[in-house]
Write an enzyme that holds these catalytic residues in place. Structure first.
Site, PDB file in Angstrom:
ATOM      1  N   ALA A  53       0.935  -1.112  -0.092  1.00  0.00           N
ATOM      2  CA  ALA A  53       0.065   0.117   0.147  1.00  0.00           C
ATOM      3  C   ALA A  53       0.730   1.373  -0.132  1.00  0.00           C
ATOM      4  N   GLY A  54       1.997   1.084  -0.756  1.00  0.00           N
ATOM      5  CA  GLY A  54       2.576   2.312  -0.939  1.00  0.00           C
ATOM      6  C   GLY A  54       2.060   3.292  -2.155  1.00  0.00           C
ATOM      7  N   ILE A  68       2.657   3.687  -5.195  1.00  0.00           N
ATOM      8  CA  ILE A  68       2.323   2.910  -6.688  1.00  0.00           C
ATOM      9  C   ILE A  68       1.072   1.956  -6.349  1.00  0.00           C
ATOM     10  N   GLU A 120      -1.078  -5.050   2.503  1.00  0.00           N
ATOM     11  CA  GLU A 120       0.262  -4.390   3.121  1.00  0.00           C
ATOM     12  C   GLU A 120       0.833  -5.057   4.291  1.00  0.00           C
ATOM     13  N   ALA A 151       3.754  -4.200  -5.833  1.00  0.00           N
ATOM     14  CA  ALA A 151       4.397  -2.874  -5.527  1.00  0.00           C
ATOM     15  C   ALA A 151       5.099  -2.812  -4.302  1.00  0.00           C
ATOM     16  N   GLY A 168       7.988  -1.664  -3.710  1.00  0.00           N
ATOM     17  CA  GLY A 168       9.240  -0.936  -3.653  1.00  0.00           C
ATOM     18  C   GLY A 168      10.171  -1.158  -4.885  1.00  0.00           C
ATOM     19  N   ARG A 169      11.609  -0.305  -5.228  1.00  0.00           N
ATOM     20  CA  ARG A 169      12.205  -0.235  -6.129  1.00  0.00           C
ATOM     21  C   ARG A 169      13.526  -0.376  -5.447  1.00  0.00           C
ATOM     22  N   HIS A 184      -8.966  35.143  -3.899  1.00  0.00           N
ATOM     23  CA  HIS A 184     -10.161  34.772  -3.541  1.00  0.00           C
ATOM     24  C   HIS A 184     -11.013  34.438  -4.757  1.00  0.00           C
TER      25      HIS A 184
HETATM   26  P1  FAD Z   1      15.091   5.965 -14.537  1.00  0.00           P
HETATM   27  O1  FAD Z   1      13.857   6.925 -15.003  1.00  0.00           O
HETATM   28  O2  FAD Z   1      14.735   4.609 -14.088  1.00  0.00           O
HETATM   29  O3  FAD Z   1      15.897   5.997 -15.938  1.00  0.00           O
HETATM   30  C1  FAD Z   1      17.257   5.217 -15.921  1.00  0.00           C
HETATM   31  C2  FAD Z   1      17.483   5.140 -17.363  1.00  0.00           C
HETATM   32  O4  FAD Z   1      18.577   4.584 -17.523  1.00  0.00           O
HETATM   33  C3  FAD Z   1      16.342   4.128 -17.947  1.00  0.00           C
HETATM   34  O5  FAD Z   1      16.015   4.428 -19.417  1.00  0.00           O
HETATM   35  C4  FAD Z   1      17.217   2.887 -18.280  1.00  0.00           C
HETATM   36  O6  FAD Z   1      16.989   2.118 -19.296  1.00  0.00           O
HETATM   37  C5  FAD Z   1      18.736   3.475 -18.348  1.00  0.00           C
HETATM   38  N1  FAD Z   1      19.797   2.759 -18.142  1.00  0.00           N
HETATM   39  C6  FAD Z   1      20.097   1.615 -17.064  1.00  0.00           C
HETATM   40  N2  FAD Z   1      21.273   1.163 -17.078  1.00  0.00           N
HETATM   41  C7  FAD Z   1      21.662   1.634 -18.343  1.00  0.00           C
HETATM   42  C8  FAD Z   1      23.015   1.252 -18.986  1.00  0.00           C
HETATM   43  N3  FAD Z   1      24.006   0.461 -18.383  1.00  0.00           N
HETATM   44  N4  FAD Z   1      23.302   1.838 -20.179  1.00  0.00           N
HETATM   45  C9  FAD Z   1      22.469   2.781 -20.814  1.00  0.00           C
HETATM   46  N5  FAD Z   1      21.276   2.959 -20.249  1.00  0.00           N
HETATM   47  C10 FAD Z   1      20.753   2.385 -19.004  1.00  0.00           C
HETATM   48  N6  FAD Z   1       8.334   9.954  -9.365  1.00  0.00           N
HETATM   49  C11 FAD Z   1       7.724  11.172  -9.168  1.00  0.00           C
HETATM   50  O7  FAD Z   1       8.568  12.119  -9.074  1.00  0.00           O
HETATM   51  N7  FAD Z   1       6.342  11.379  -9.700  1.00  0.00           N
HETATM   52  C12 FAD Z   1       5.605  10.519  -9.924  1.00  0.00           C
HETATM   53  O8  FAD Z   1       4.348  10.704 -10.311  1.00  0.00           O
HETATM   54  C13 FAD Z   1       6.195   9.253 -10.164  1.00  0.00           C
HETATM   55  N8  FAD Z   1       5.265   8.067 -10.488  1.00  0.00           N
HETATM   56  C14 FAD Z   1       5.821   7.067 -10.883  1.00  0.00           C
HETATM   57  C15 FAD Z   1       4.814   6.066 -11.116  1.00  0.00           C
HETATM   58  C16 FAD Z   1       5.424   4.756 -11.383  1.00  0.00           C
HETATM   59  C17 FAD Z   1       4.258   3.564 -11.692  1.00  0.00           C
HETATM   60  C18 FAD Z   1       6.782   4.431 -11.284  1.00  0.00           C
HETATM   61  C19 FAD Z   1       7.402   3.074 -11.508  1.00  0.00           C
HETATM   62  C20 FAD Z   1       7.563   5.221 -10.730  1.00  0.00           C
HETATM   63  C21 FAD Z   1       7.009   6.500 -10.552  1.00  0.00           C
HETATM   64  N9  FAD Z   1       8.113   7.792 -10.082  1.00  0.00           N
HETATM   65  C22 FAD Z   1       7.510   8.944  -9.840  1.00  0.00           C
HETATM   66  C23 FAD Z   1       9.253   7.351  -9.820  1.00  0.00           C
HETATM   67  C24 FAD Z   1      10.291   8.156 -11.140  1.00  0.00           C
HETATM   68  O9  FAD Z   1       9.754   7.477 -12.299  1.00  0.00           O
HETATM   69  C25 FAD Z   1      11.577   7.724 -10.815  1.00  0.00           C
HETATM   70  O10 FAD Z   1      12.205   8.394  -9.450  1.00  0.00           O
HETATM   71  C26 FAD Z   1      12.631   8.168 -11.987  1.00  0.00           C
HETATM   72  O11 FAD Z   1      12.113   7.969 -13.046  1.00  0.00           O
HETATM   73  C27 FAD Z   1      14.063   8.071 -11.592  1.00  0.00           C
HETATM   74  O12 FAD Z   1      15.013   8.861 -12.434  1.00  0.00           O
HETATM   75  P2  FAD Z   1      16.144   8.060 -12.911  1.00  0.00           P
HETATM   76  O13 FAD Z   1      16.595   8.767 -13.939  1.00  0.00           O
HETATM   77  O14 FAD Z   1      17.261   8.108 -12.008  1.00  0.00           O
HETATM   78  O15 FAD Z   1      15.881   6.664 -13.412  1.00  0.00           O
HETATM   79  P1  NAD Z   2       6.757   2.227  -1.778  1.00  0.00           P
HETATM   80  O1  NAD Z   2       8.109   2.209  -0.922  1.00  0.00           O
HETATM   81  O2  NAD Z   2       6.226   3.582  -1.919  1.00  0.00           O
HETATM   82  O3  NAD Z   2       5.648   1.240  -1.028  1.00  0.00           O
HETATM   83  C1  NAD Z   2       5.836  -0.168  -0.867  1.00  0.00           C
HETATM   84  C2  NAD Z   2       5.206  -0.562   0.114  1.00  0.00           C
HETATM   85  O4  NAD Z   2       5.093  -1.905   0.037  1.00  0.00           O
HETATM   86  C3  NAD Z   2       5.433  -0.296   1.562  1.00  0.00           C
HETATM   87  O5  NAD Z   2       4.247   0.351   2.100  1.00  0.00           O
HETATM   88  C4  NAD Z   2       5.878  -1.425   2.121  1.00  0.00           C
HETATM   89  O6  NAD Z   2       5.608  -1.530   3.412  1.00  0.00           O
HETATM   90  C5  NAD Z   2       5.068  -2.515   1.327  1.00  0.00           C
HETATM   91  N1  NAD Z   2       5.723  -3.881   1.350  1.00  0.00           N
HETATM   92  C6  NAD Z   2       6.840  -4.075   1.350  1.00  0.00           C
HETATM   93  N2  NAD Z   2       7.240  -5.597   1.359  1.00  0.00           N
HETATM   94  C7  NAD Z   2       5.894  -6.037   1.086  1.00  0.00           C
HETATM   95  C8  NAD Z   2       5.421  -7.303   1.370  1.00  0.00           C
HETATM   96  N3  NAD Z   2       6.210  -8.246   1.063  1.00  0.00           N
HETATM   97  N4  NAD Z   2       4.133  -7.398   1.493  1.00  0.00           N
HETATM   98  C9  NAD Z   2       3.194  -6.559   1.423  1.00  0.00           C
HETATM   99  N5  NAD Z   2       3.835  -5.051   1.437  1.00  0.00           N
HETATM  100  C10 NAD Z   2       5.043  -4.932   1.397  1.00  0.00           C
HETATM  101  O7  NAD Z   2       7.201   1.509  -3.190  1.00  0.00           O
HETATM  102  P2  NAD Z   2       6.426   1.545  -4.418  1.00  0.00           P
HETATM  103  O8  NAD Z   2       5.002   1.890  -4.147  1.00  0.00           O
HETATM  104  O9  NAD Z   2       6.752   0.360  -5.041  1.00  0.00           O
HETATM  105  O10 NAD Z   2       6.962   2.656  -5.168  1.00  0.00           O
HETATM  106  C11 NAD Z   2       8.575   2.684  -5.752  1.00  0.00           C
HETATM  107  C12 NAD Z   2       9.064   4.234  -5.845  1.00  0.00           C
HETATM  108  O11 NAD Z   2       8.256   4.888  -6.866  1.00  0.00           O
HETATM  109  C13 NAD Z   2       8.709   4.945  -4.445  1.00  0.00           C
HETATM  110  O12 NAD Z   2       9.967   5.242  -3.903  1.00  0.00           O
HETATM  111  C14 NAD Z   2       8.224   6.135  -4.793  1.00  0.00           C
HETATM  112  O13 NAD Z   2       8.577   7.259  -4.401  1.00  0.00           O
HETATM  113  C15 NAD Z   2       8.169   6.073  -6.490  1.00  0.00           C
HETATM  114  N6  NAD Z   2       6.946   6.642  -6.900  1.00  0.00           N
HETATM  115  C16 NAD Z   2       6.523   7.748  -6.875  1.00  0.00           C
HETATM  116  C17 NAD Z   2       5.320   8.387  -7.200  1.00  0.00           C
HETATM  117  C18 NAD Z   2       5.051   9.745  -6.843  1.00  0.00           C
HETATM  118  O14 NAD Z   2       5.695  10.443  -6.812  1.00  0.00           O
HETATM  119  N7  NAD Z   2       3.798  10.020  -7.021  1.00  0.00           N
HETATM  120  C19 NAD Z   2       4.382   7.514  -7.879  1.00  0.00           C
HETATM  121  C20 NAD Z   2       4.876   6.055  -8.049  1.00  0.00           C
HETATM  122  C21 NAD Z   2       6.153   5.674  -7.416  1.00  0.00           C
END
Ligand code: FAD
Ligand code: NAD
Length: 475
Positions: free
Chosen positions: A189-190, A192, A211, A276, A278-279, A451
């Site tokens: 329940a994070g 995503i 969660e 979902a 974590g990452r 306002h």
């Molecule tokens: P990435 O976006 O992962 O980009 C890394 C790039 O490097 C990728 O294209 C990958 O293919 C490439 N790469 C990796 N290794 C190599 C290599 N060796 N050679 C060449 N290329 C390579 N964050 C927000 O702030 N707001 C949001 O609303 C939000 N929503 C999200 C929703 C979801 C479903 C998910 C999964 C994430 C979300 N996030 C959000 C998190 C956000 O996507 C990440 O924090 C952000 O993309 C990180 O940016 P980055 O450039 O570090 O990595």
């Molecule tokens: P998260 O860390 O937000 O949430 C993961 C949740 O999964 C936590 O509540 C954790 O306690 C739970 N969890 C972990 N292991 C578990 C298990 N075995 N069983 C049940 N629950 C478990 O991670 P996420 O939702 O995967 O998102 C990953 C990253 O992407 C986050 O760091 C977030 O900041 C980023 N993201 C950001 C946005 C945004 O900015 N709006 C949107 C999507 C993703």
């Protein structure tokens, strides 16, 4: 193509591509290498955020919210609609078009800033050399005075529930469902879990969220998390806390999920499940031996406050390094590094990073929660203002939630701002700016707000911190 650059950025996501653009603006010779490949086989810059994260999720959140509001809110406005139905294929086509528009925009931004965009794999070798493998598998050695690692992150897999791309999917898979699952399981329940759970719930799925922790959204202010849980449950998200998943058996059409909570072992059948939880930082085949770049115990590249690794002229930014995994945090780090390389003064203010959860009501915050301030021992005051008391929110039929400000008693410093309600993600920008410029609570109180706007709620919350709110009985 030349093989010598001032800067090579490995990774073209929201941390890497802005770094490359700013390096180009700084008149440095720069290349950005990215290997992102979409499910249709096409390569695209933009990383997780543009291709499979921020942008596609917000596209679906918007579409599904419109569908939900049409069904549940239009009548209150006196608008009668007939049978409303969803065309998932059309919705997904729009999502894909928005993604394509966004990723293709990067190519023209690169052109404008003189960045060489290279699609393929990059690997750091010793001595600031980079091995580039293009789409056809051809290798070339490049060199640069500085290398910036921006390889991002990848989803964590649950050992007991490995991804199969069909019934057990990651967030990318859940963004591309071709139809609405009847019963959708969400593990975690994070951010995503709640955003994507909301999308499919609004479109008609029964959504079960499991969660592991007993607490809900522990990173948010306690009052916000309590309010959020109330609304999500009301929307029909079946959120079960303290639920530990132990595995799943395949059934004829879905999966029998097995989990344990305080009352013992349970099973529940779903059609699909999104994991979902974590990452984690992604550094597969990124570093060859001898580069000297150190990772910490969780796999993040170790960096200082200016994103320098321990190897000379090697930098790392974004999800690959410590700190919240947010696109805007990575962007600011990438831009800072490109400026530092060019000899300019730059820094990232890690104390003023906004977070937004794009659910309805939306949740946004910056700085410390009340619980964190309390724990720090600093004397503080709290001001809050409910959207129910906002004329604009009432006109919008969006009265859920509140604005809350936590400030220091001694010098009036704004320590944290927490908003749950309409447009919270937009409203938080004022608080971020206030904190960036070290504005006091009184500064917010003395700033005129138009306002009727939602922004008046933050103004009134600041006034309420000193019990001088006008539009709400002070308590
Ligand atoms: P990435 O976006 O992962 O980009 C890394 C790039 O490097 C990728 O294209 C990958 O293919 C490439 N790469 C990796 N290794 C190599 C290599 N060796 N050679 C060449 N290329 C390579 N964050 C927000 O702030 N707001 C949001 O609303 C939000 N929503 C999200 C929703 C979801 C479903 C998910 C999964 C994430 C979300 N996030 C959000 C998190 C956000 O996507 C990440 O924090 C952000 O993309 C990180 O940016 P980055 O450039 O570090 O990595
Ligand atoms: P998260 O860390 O937000 O949430 C993961 C949740 O999964 C936590 O509540 C954790 O306690 C739970 N969890 C972990 N292991 C578990 C298990 N075995 N069983 C049940 N629950 C478990 O991670 P996420 O939702 O995967 O998102 C990953 C990253 O992407 C986050 O760091 C977030 O900041 C980023 N993201 C950001 C946005 C945004 O900015 N709006 C949107 C999507 C993703």
């Amino acid at each position: 193509m030349s093989s010598q650059f001032d800067v090579i950025v490995i990774g073209g996501g929201p941390a890497g591509y802005p770094c490359a653009i700013r390096a180009g603006q700084n008149k440095l010779k720069v290349a950005c290498i990215d290997e992102w490949k979409n499910h249709d086989g096409s390569y695209a810059f933009g990383g997780t955020c543009l291709n499979a994260g921020c942008i596609p999720s917000k596209a679906l959140l918007e579409s599904s919210e419109l569908y939900y509001r049409t069904q549940h809110e239009f009548a209150v406005h006196g608008i009668k609609v007939g049978n409303v139905s969803v065309d998932v294929a059309a919705m997904q086509k729009r999502r894909a078009q928005i993604v394509k528009q966004s990723t293709m925009g990067i190519a023209s931004l690169f052109k404008g800033a003189g960045v060489t965009g290279l699609q393929g794999h990059g690997k750091l070798l010793s001595g600031n050399r980079v091995e580039f493998t293009d789409k056809d598998g051809k290798k070339q050695e490049l060199s640069a005075k500085h290398v910036v690692l921006a390889a991002g992150s990848s989803p964590v897999e649950l050992k007991s529930l490995p991804f199969d791309g069909e019934r057990i999917v990651d967030s990318w898979g859940a963004l591309e469902f071709e139809s609405v699952p009847k019963r959708l399981g969400v593990i975690g329940a994070g951010v995503i879990g709640l955003e994507l759970g909301s999308v499919w719930r609004r479109l008609g799925a029964e959504v079960l969220v499991l969660e592991a922790l007993e607490s809900f959204l522990p990173m948010t202010d306690g009052a916000v998390s309590k309010e959020a849980l109330k609304h999500f449950k009301k929307q029909g998200l079946d959120i079960r806390l303290g639920a530990k998943v132990s595995g799943a058996d395949r059934t004829k059409t879905g999966l029998m999920l097995k989990y344990t909570d305080a009352s013992g072992e349970k099973t529940i059948e779903v059609d699909k499940v999104v994991v979902a939880i974590g990452r984690r930082p992604y550094s597969k085949d990124l570093l060859s031996e001898g580069t000297g770049v150190q990772l910490d115990e969780r796999g993040f590249v170790k960096v200082d406050h200016e994103c320098r690794t321990n190897a000379p002229n090697i930098w790392a930014v974004g999800d690959l390094v410590r700190g919240p995994m947010l696109a805007h945090k990575g962007k600011e780090e990438g831009v800072m590094v490109a400026d530092l390389i060019a000899g300019k003064v730059s820094e990232v203010n890690y104390k003023a990073i906004p977070s937004v959860i794009y659910t309805a009501p939306e949740i946004a915050w910056v700085g410390q929660t009340e619980e964190e301030v309390k724990k720090s021992g600093r004397a503080y005051k709290v001001g809050s203002f409910p959207f129910l008391a906002s004329g604009r929110a009432r006109a919008m039929e969006a009265t859920a939630g509140f604005c809350k400000i936590v400030s220091a008693t001694d010098d009036d410093e704004i320590l944290g701002v927490h908003i749950i309600g309409p447009m919270a993600g937009e409203l938080i920008a004022e608080a971020v700016l206030a904190m960036e410029y070290s504005a006091s609570t009184e500064d917010l109180q003395r700033t005129m707000h138009a306002h009727p706007t939602l922004s008046e709620a933050l103004h009134e919350a600041a006034l309420n911190a000193d019990k001088i709110a006008i539009d709400f009985p002070n308590r």
